[in-house]
Write a protein that holds these residues in place. Structure first.
Motif, PDB file in Angstrom:
ATOM      1  N   UNK A   1       0.823  -1.205   0.000  1.00  0.00           N
ATOM      2  CA  UNK A   1       0.000   0.000   0.000  1.00  0.00           C
ATOM      3  C   UNK A   1       0.859   1.258   0.000  1.00  0.00           C
ATOM      4  N   UNK A   2       1.931   1.266   0.789  1.00  0.00           N
ATOM      5  CA  UNK A   2       2.806   2.423   0.833  1.00  0.00           C
ATOM      6  C   UNK A   2       3.505   2.672  -0.495  1.00  0.00           C
ATOM      7  N   UNK A   3       4.012   1.602  -1.106  1.00  0.00           N
ATOM      8  CA  UNK A   3       4.699   1.749  -2.400  1.00  0.00           C
ATOM      9  C   UNK A   3       3.718   2.145  -3.501  1.00  0.00           C
ATOM     10  N   UNK A   4       2.503   1.610  -3.453  1.00  0.00           N
ATOM     11  CA  UNK A   4       1.520   1.919  -4.481  1.00  0.00           C
ATOM     12  C   UNK A   4       1.032   3.361  -4.389  1.00  0.00           C
ATOM     13  N   UNK A   5       0.783   3.835  -3.163  1.00  0.00           N
ATOM     14  CA  UNK A   5       0.214   5.172  -2.984  1.00  0.00           C
ATOM     15  C   UNK A   5       1.286   6.248  -2.998  1.00  0.00           C
ATOM     16  N   UNK A   6       2.354   6.055  -2.221  1.00  0.00           N
ATOM     17  CA  UNK A   6       3.350   7.108  -2.047  1.00  0.00           C
ATOM     18  C   UNK A   6       4.591   6.922  -2.915  1.00  0.00           C
ATOM     19  N   UNK A   7       4.741   5.744  -3.518  1.00  0.00           N
ATOM     20  CA  UNK A   7       5.845   5.518  -4.449  1.00  0.00           C
ATOM     21  C   UNK A   7       5.383   5.394  -5.867  1.00  0.00           C
ATOM     22  N   UNK A   8       4.073   5.677  -6.089  1.00  0.00           N
ATOM     23  CA  UNK A   8       3.474   5.606  -7.425  1.00  0.00           C
ATOM     24  C   UNK A   8       3.712   4.261  -8.105  1.00  0.00           C
ATOM     25  N   UNK A   9       3.946   3.233  -7.328  1.00  0.00           N
ATOM     26  CA  UNK A   9       4.088   1.895  -7.878  1.00  0.00           C
ATOM     27  C   UNK A   9       5.319   1.662  -8.719  1.00  0.00           C
ATOM     28  N   UNK A  10       6.297   2.562  -8.623  1.00  0.00           N
ATOM     29  CA  UNK A  10       7.473   2.443  -9.507  1.00  0.00           C
ATOM     30  C   UNK A  10       8.224   1.129  -9.316  1.00  0.00           C
ATOM     31  N   UNK A  11       8.317   0.656  -8.067  1.00  0.00           N
ATOM     32  CA  UNK A  11       9.052  -0.584  -7.807  1.00  0.00           C
ATOM     33  C   UNK A  11       8.190  -1.833  -7.968  1.00  0.00           C
ATOM     34  N   UNK A  12       6.908  -1.653  -8.324  1.00  0.00           N
ATOM     35  CA  UNK A  12       5.976  -2.774  -8.380  1.00  0.00           C
ATOM     36  C   UNK A  12       5.540  -3.134  -9.784  1.00  0.00           C
ATOM     37  N   UNK A  13       5.768  -2.264 -10.735  1.00  0.00           N
ATOM     38  CA  UNK A  13       5.245  -2.472 -12.082  1.00  0.00           C
ATOM     39  C   UNK A  13       5.899  -3.676 -12.765  1.00  0.00           C
ATOM     40  N   UNK A  14       5.077  -4.423 -13.462  1.00  0.00           N
ATOM     41  CA  UNK A  14       5.536  -5.590 -14.233  1.00  0.00           C
ATOM     42  C   UNK A  14       6.151  -6.672 -13.344  1.00  0.00           C
ATOM     43  N   UNK A  15       5.716  -6.733 -12.098  1.00  0.00           N
ATOM     44  CA  UNK A  15       6.198  -7.775 -11.188  1.00  0.00           C
ATOM     45  C   UNK A  15       5.019  -8.601 -10.690  1.00  0.00           C
ATOM     46  N   UNK A  16       5.259  -9.899 -10.503  1.00  0.00           N
ATOM     47  CA  UNK A  16       4.252 -10.746  -9.863  1.00  0.00           C
ATOM     48  C   UNK A  16       4.343 -10.532  -8.357  1.00  0.00           C
ATOM     49  N   UNK A  17       3.216 -10.269  -7.728  1.00  0.00           N
ATOM     50  CA  UNK A  17       3.180  -9.927  -6.308  1.00  0.00           C
ATOM     51  C   UNK A  17       2.405 -10.986  -5.535  1.00  0.00           C
ATOM     52  N   UNK A  18       2.893 -11.285  -4.332  1.00  0.00           N
ATOM     53  CA  UNK A  18       2.198 -12.204  -3.430  1.00  0.00           C
ATOM     54  C   UNK A  18       2.013 -11.497  -2.087  1.00  0.00           C
ATOM     55  N   UNK A  19       0.766 -11.388  -1.653  1.00  0.00           N
ATOM     56  CA  UNK A  19       0.441 -10.647  -0.437  1.00  0.00           C
ATOM     57  C   UNK A  19      -0.576 -11.456   0.361  1.00  0.00           C
ATOM     58  N   UNK A  20      -0.376 -11.539   1.664  1.00  0.00           N
ATOM     59  CA  UNK A  20      -1.261 -12.306   2.539  1.00  0.00           C
ATOM     60  C   UNK A  20      -1.969 -11.378   3.525  1.00  0.00           C
ATOM     61  N   UNK A  21      -3.251 -11.596   3.700  1.00  0.00           N
ATOM     62  CA  UNK A  21      -4.039 -10.833   4.654  1.00  0.00           C
ATOM     63  C   UNK A  21      -5.404 -11.470   4.821  1.00  0.00           C
ATOM     64  N   UNK A  22      -6.253 -10.832   5.628  1.00  0.00           N
ATOM     65  CA  UNK A  22      -7.599 -11.350   5.794  1.00  0.00           C
ATOM     66  C   UNK A  22      -8.599 -10.466   5.055  1.00  0.00           C
ATOM     67  N   UNK A  23      -9.743 -11.026   4.780  1.00  0.00           N
ATOM     68  CA  UNK A  23     -10.761 -10.353   3.970  1.00  0.00           C
ATOM     69  C   UNK A  23     -11.713  -9.562   4.863  1.00  0.00           C
ATOM     70  N   UNK A  24     -12.031  -8.365   4.428  1.00  0.00           N
ATOM     71  CA  UNK A  24     -13.137  -7.620   5.013  1.00  0.00           C
ATOM     72  C   UNK A  24     -13.937  -7.000   3.880  1.00  0.00           C
ATOM     73  N   UNK A  25     -15.210  -6.762   4.141  1.00  0.00           N
ATOM     74  CA  UNK A  25     -16.111  -6.186   3.148  1.00  0.00           C
ATOM     75  C   UNK A  25     -16.718  -4.910   3.703  1.00  0.00           C
ATOM     76  N   UNK A  26     -16.816  -3.870   2.853  1.00  0.00           N
ATOM     77  CA  UNK A  26     -17.502  -2.672   3.321  1.00  0.00           C
ATOM     78  C   UNK A  26     -19.008  -2.822   3.100  1.00  0.00           C
ATOM     79  N   UNK A  27     -19.758  -1.788   3.413  1.00  0.00           N
ATOM     80  CA  UNK A  27     -21.218  -1.888   3.328  1.00  0.00           C
ATOM     81  C   UNK A  27     -21.696  -2.136   1.902  1.00  0.00           C
ATOM     82  N   UNK A  28     -20.908  -1.709   0.933  1.00  0.00           N
ATOM     83  CA  UNK A  28     -21.283  -1.921  -0.465  1.00  0.00           C
ATOM     84  C   UNK A  28     -20.844  -3.287  -0.974  1.00  0.00           C
TER      85      UNK A  28
END
Length: 235
Positions: free
Chosen positions: A126-153
């Motif tokens: 999230x930090x790299x995507x928002x504040x680093x404009x995703x420069x270090x993430x582009x064209x890379x396969x990413x693996x991220x672990x977390x739990x699911x939550x849903x908003x009211x929509x």
């Protein structure tokens, strides 16, 4: 409460802290770095219990009368026993859905491996995507672990709760999911998401904080990690 009850309560508290500190139970309450303090507190409480009992027995030798307190005072040990026998669950989707994202601009970003899939934490992505404009993430396969939550929509997010000190101050960092999302998602399900960076953004409906999207290519359920909290965003 008489001295015997005091000693028993102190001993149980100390034993509970030692048990928590020598297992992963303490991670439900405080961040991993506080483990030595949890163990030290347990030792101190047990030593205090022993000293209290010793002074009481020594005092009885000089006293002719001893007043016993009501047995109801022993009920104070029940919450301690409950703490030993019933471990509370880690904070999950309910807390995340009612708390705005705690994402903050980092001071900088660590270098990432040049090749292969990138395994990132939720806050790191999230930090790299928002504040680093995703420069270090582009064209890379990413693996991220977390739990699911849903908003009211019904919008799905991948979340990790971060700690400043203990579970009482836990706050979420969220990633919105798009792409090949499983058709049925249950809150609090832990997933390993494989995906790609996307510049798409949204705002947290709770506090208008920034939330980046992740384009999902694959998602698989995983067990709850031994440390369910993420401390990387505030270290």
């Amino acid at each position: 409460m008489n001295r015997l009850a005091q000693s028993a309560l102190l001993f149980l508290l100390g034993a509970t802290l030692l048990h928590a500190g020598m297992t992963d139970l303490y991670l439900r309450y405080v961040k991993a770095g506080l483990r030595p303090l949890v163990l030290l507190a347990g030792v101190v409480l047990i030593a205090t219990a022993a000293a209290t009992l010793w002074y009481d027995r020594r005092g009885r030798g000089h006293a002719h009368d001893h007043h016993h307190e009501p047995r109801v005072t022993w009920l104070l040990t029940l919450p301690v026993l409950a703490l030993i026998l019933v471990a509370p669950p880690a904070l999950g989707s309910y807390s995340a859905s009612h708390t705005g994202t705690a994402l903050q601009k980092p001071f900088g970003f660590a270098d990432l491996p040049a090749d292969g899939p990138l395994r990132l934490g939720v806050a790191d992505y999230a930090g790299r995507a928002v504040y680093g404009d995703g420069r270090s993430l582009r064209d890379r396969e990413l693996k991220i672990t977390g739990f699911v939550t849903l908003d009211r929509a019904g919008t799905p997010y991948l979340v990790r709760m971060g700690l400043n000190c203990c579970a009482a101050d836990a706050q979420p960092v969220k990633i919105a999911l798009t792409g090949d999302i499983p058709p049925v998602l249950s809150p609090d399900t832990w997933l390993e998401i494989t995906g790609r960076y996307t510049p798409r953004r949204t705002k947290d409906p709770v506090n208008d904080g920034p939330i980046p999207y992740l384009e999902v290519t694959r998602a698989k359920p995983v067990p709850t990690p031994h440390d369910p909290y993420d401390e990387t965003w505030n270290t």
